[in-house]
Design a protein around this motif. Structure first.
Motif, PDB file in Angstrom:
ATOM      1  N   GLY A  86       0.803  -1.214   0.000  1.00 24.62           N
ATOM      2  CA  GLY A  86       0.000   0.000   0.000  1.00 24.62           C
ATOM      3  C   GLY A  86       0.831   1.257   0.000  1.00 24.62           C
ATOM      4  O   GLY A  86       2.046   1.226   0.152  1.00 24.62           O
ATOM      5  N   GLY A  87       0.152   2.360  -0.177  1.00 29.69           N
ATOM      6  CA  GLY A  87       0.839   3.647  -0.135  1.00 29.69           C
ATOM      7  C   GLY A  87       1.311   4.113  -1.493  1.00 29.69           C
ATOM      8  O   GLY A  87       1.613   3.307  -2.367  1.00 29.69           O
ATOM      9  N   ASN A  88       1.352   5.410  -1.672  1.00 25.85           N
ATOM     10  CA  ASN A  88       1.863   6.002  -2.905  1.00 25.85           C
ATOM     11  C   ASN A  88       3.362   5.777  -3.009  1.00 25.85           C
ATOM     12  O   ASN A  88       4.074   5.824  -2.005  1.00 25.85           O
ATOM     13  N   ARG A  89       3.823   5.589  -4.228  1.00 24.13           N
ATOM     14  CA  ARG A  89       5.253   5.385  -4.480  1.00 24.13           C
ATOM     15  C   ARG A  89       5.806   6.539  -5.310  1.00 24.13           C
ATOM     16  O   ARG A  89       5.119   7.110  -6.142  1.00 24.13           O
ATOM     17  N   PHE A  90       7.091   6.815  -5.058  1.00 22.31           N
ATOM     18  CA  PHE A  90       7.801   7.825  -5.838  1.00 22.31           C
ATOM     19  C   PHE A  90       8.187   7.253  -7.202  1.00 22.31           C
ATOM     20  O   PHE A  90       8.331   6.042  -7.366  1.00 22.31           O
TER      21      PHE A  90
END
Length: 165
Positions: A86-90
């Motif tokens: 999960g979570g946004n990635r760079f």
């Protein structure tokens, strides 16, 4: 516990309270004083264990990305070790060197401007409001008369820094 019972915390009172509690429980009571550094040394050990290898000393502040950064990195630019989904990635250009030039200086600047912090205390950086398209989640710990920052960060939804947007 004594504070919660509104019992005075003077040393003689603590000794007396421990004796009463020991009699009531029919077992010896150990009296421990709080550490002189408010737990700073213990907190610093935890911080060290939770740090990745991406670090910077700037403005007198030791700043580190934490192990949780891995979930926010592009697969080609791993930082940290904690496997979590999960979570946004760079995007792929957000490497360790990029963080050393962008996110770590931001957190060093933030921590350097904080008012005095007592040893062993932490001040948290809120993550709700992004700064230049980046959310920062971490804290600043005062230990050994020095500020230590441990954090991870991730791109804002729809940011040019977000992989796959």
């Amino acid at each position: 516990m004594l504070n919660a019972l509104s019992f005075p915390n003077l040393e003689a009172d603590v000794i007396q309270a421990a004796a009463i509690i020991a009699t009531t429980l029919s077992r010896p009571m150990e009296i421990q004083k709080p550490p002189a550094d408010n737990g700073a040394a213990r907190s610093l050990l935890t911080l060290e264990g939770d740090s990745s290898t991406v670090r910077l000393l700037m403005l007198g502040v030791s700043v580190r990305l934490d192990k949780d950064q891995l979930k926010h990195q592009h697969p080609d630019q791993p930082i940290g070790s904690r496997q979590k989904g999960g979570g946004n990635r760079f995007i792929a250009t957000c490497s360790a060197a990029w963080h050393e030039q962008v996110t770590l200086p931001h957190m060093a600047d933030w921590a350097s401007r904080l008012p005095a912090i007592k040893a062993g205390h932490k001040v948290y950086h809120g993550q709700a409001t992004p700064v230049d398209g980046i959310h920062y989640e971490g804290s600043c710990l005062m230990a050994n008369n020095k500020k230590y920052v441990l954090f991870h960060c991730y791109p804002e939804d729809g940011s040019d820094l977000q992989w796959g947007s």
